[in-house]
Enzyme design. Sequence first.
Site, PDB file in Angstrom:
ATOM      1  N   ASP A 119      14.644  -0.209   1.912  1.00  0.00           N
ATOM      2  CA  ASP A 119      15.388  -0.339   3.165  1.00  0.00           C
ATOM      3  C   ASP A 119      16.480  -1.392   2.928  1.00  0.00           C
ATOM      4  OD1 ASP A 119      16.214  -0.409   5.792  1.00  0.00           O
ATOM      5  OD2 ASP A 119      14.336  -1.122   6.619  1.00  0.00           O
ATOM      6  N   LYS A 135      16.932   4.318   2.137  1.00  0.00           N
ATOM      7  CA  LYS A 135      17.612   4.488   3.427  1.00  0.00           C
ATOM      8  C   LYS A 135      19.107   4.243   3.256  1.00  0.00           C
ATOM      9  CE  LYS A 135      13.905   3.183   6.503  1.00  0.00           C
ATOM     10  NZ  LYS A 135      13.506   2.319   7.620  1.00  0.00           N
ATOM     11  N   LYS A 167       0.817  -1.195   0.000  1.00  0.00           N
ATOM     12  CA  LYS A 167       0.000   0.000   0.000  1.00  0.00           C
ATOM     13  C   LYS A 167       0.862   1.261   0.000  1.00  0.00           C
ATOM     14  CE  LYS A 167      -3.372  -2.262   3.020  1.00  0.00           C
ATOM     15  NZ  LYS A 167      -3.913  -2.261   4.396  1.00  0.00           N
ATOM     16  N   GLY A 168       2.115   1.109   0.394  1.00  0.00           N
ATOM     17  CA  GLY A 168       2.950   2.268   0.687  1.00  0.00           C
ATOM     18  C   GLY A 168       3.090   3.282  -0.433  1.00  0.00           C
ATOM     19  N   PHE A 190      13.267   4.687  11.156  1.00  0.00           N
ATOM     20  CA  PHE A 190      11.910   4.338  10.738  1.00  0.00           C
ATOM     21  C   PHE A 190      11.117   5.619  10.480  1.00  0.00           C
ATOM     22  CE2 PHE A 190       7.676   2.539  10.838  1.00  0.00           C
ATOM     23  CZ  PHE A 190       7.888   1.382  10.094  1.00  0.00           C
ATOM     24  N   VAL A 191      10.462   5.671   9.343  1.00  0.00           N
ATOM     25  CA  VAL A 191       9.704   6.868   8.972  1.00  0.00           C
ATOM     26  C   VAL A 191       8.256   6.513   8.646  1.00  0.00           C
ATOM     27  CG1 VAL A 191      11.693   8.199   8.150  1.00  0.00           C
ATOM     28  CG2 VAL A 191      10.505   6.677   6.557  1.00  0.00           C
TER      29      VAL A 191
HETATM   30  P1  IMP Z   1      12.987  -3.737   2.418  1.00  0.00           P
HETATM   31  O1  IMP Z   1      12.594  -5.065   1.814  1.00  0.00           O
HETATM   32  O2  IMP Z   1      13.810  -3.900   3.659  1.00  0.00           O
HETATM   33  O3  IMP Z   1      13.680  -2.838   1.408  1.00  0.00           O
HETATM   34  O4  IMP Z   1      11.665  -3.021   2.919  1.00  0.00           O
HETATM   35  C1  IMP Z   1      10.725  -2.663   2.010  1.00  0.00           C
HETATM   36  C2  IMP Z   1       9.369  -2.399   2.598  1.00  0.00           C
HETATM   37  O5  IMP Z   1       9.346  -2.308   4.011  1.00  0.00           O
HETATM   38  C3  IMP Z   1       8.915  -1.043   2.093  1.00  0.00           C
HETATM   39  O6  IMP Z   1       8.312  -1.160   0.823  1.00  0.00           O
HETATM   40  C4  IMP Z   1       7.965  -0.606   3.170  1.00  0.00           C
HETATM   41  O7  IMP Z   1       6.684  -1.138   2.927  1.00  0.00           O
HETATM   42  C5  IMP Z   1       8.559  -1.215   4.427  1.00  0.00           C
HETATM   43  N1  IMP Z   1       9.415  -0.233   5.127  1.00  0.00           N
HETATM   44  C6  IMP Z   1      10.764  -0.192   5.148  1.00  0.00           C
HETATM   45  N2  IMP Z   1      11.220   0.834   5.898  1.00  0.00           N
HETATM   46  C7  IMP Z   1      10.114   1.483   6.330  1.00  0.00           C
HETATM   47  C8  IMP Z   1       9.918   2.660   7.152  1.00  0.00           C
HETATM   48  O8  IMP Z   1      10.840   3.336   7.624  1.00  0.00           O
HETATM   49  N3  IMP Z   1       8.623   3.006   7.389  1.00  0.00           N
HETATM   50  C9  IMP Z   1       7.556   2.309   6.904  1.00  0.00           C
HETATM   51  N4  IMP Z   1       7.700   1.218   6.124  1.00  0.00           N
HETATM   52  C10 IMP Z   1       8.965   0.797   5.852  1.00  0.00           C
HETATM   53 MG    MG Z   2       6.643  -0.803  -0.170  1.00  0.00          MG
END
Ligand code: IMP
Ligand code: MG
Length: 193
Positions: free
Chosen positions: A118, A146, A58-59, A167-168
């Site tokens: 992230d 990040k 949803k982000g 975290f945001v």
């Molecule tokens: P990754 O697989 O670690 O890159 O994380 C990806 C997903 O985690 C993103 O698409 C977000 O949905 C969620 N996410 C990562 N960091 C944050 C944050 O700081 N706030 C809210 N959601 C996050």
């Molecule tokens: Mg996402």
Amino acid sequence: MTDPGTDEAVGGARLEDGSEVGRVIVSEADLQARIAQLGAAVTADYQGRPPLLVGVLKGAFMFMSDLSRAVHLPCEVDFMAVSSYGSATRTSGVVRIVKDLDLDLLDRHVLVVEDIVDSGLTLSYLQRYLLARQPASLEVCALLVKEGQQRTALDLRYVGFTIPPEFVIGYGLDVAERYRNLPAIHAYDGPRH
Ligand code: IMP
Ligand code: MG
């Protein structure tokens, strides 16, 4: 209108339950200015081959909405929903497709629209999943990256902002499904549910 993020009395956005909403990381004005630039870049790069914008729910819903209006091409729009296994604030890299795409990717120029990278594990999985459907091209536009957190090499064609590894919330990003409706990106000062 007052920018909710600059209200020092509550140290964050003016919400009834605003105590968890920390300082502004990217303001509404900076988001909108950068998205106009990203839209112009996409418009220039995809002349003659309008992209299929694939938003990751949803982000990315808010970013998709603003970015798509800044792309002046007859592009297509589709969404997929993924959820990564793991705790609320830590990703495992194992991704479950909750909603798949409606459109066929074969020979389309696909531009994935992501909220935040992230560890990069979610995106890395998605890229492999989408490439298997043989698009004509596959690129990524991530609003936020990040700094120093990536555990896999990623080729990100467009990046909005590089932010510190905290975290945001806001502008689509949630904690336990809340705060997606904030118009700016804020630090999160509450408990990790
Ligand atoms: P990754 O697989 O670690 O890159 O994380 C990806 C997903 O985690 C993103 O698409 C977000 O949905 C969620 N996410 C990562 N960091 C944050 C944050 O700081 N706030 C809210 N959601 C996050
Ligand atoms: Mg996402």
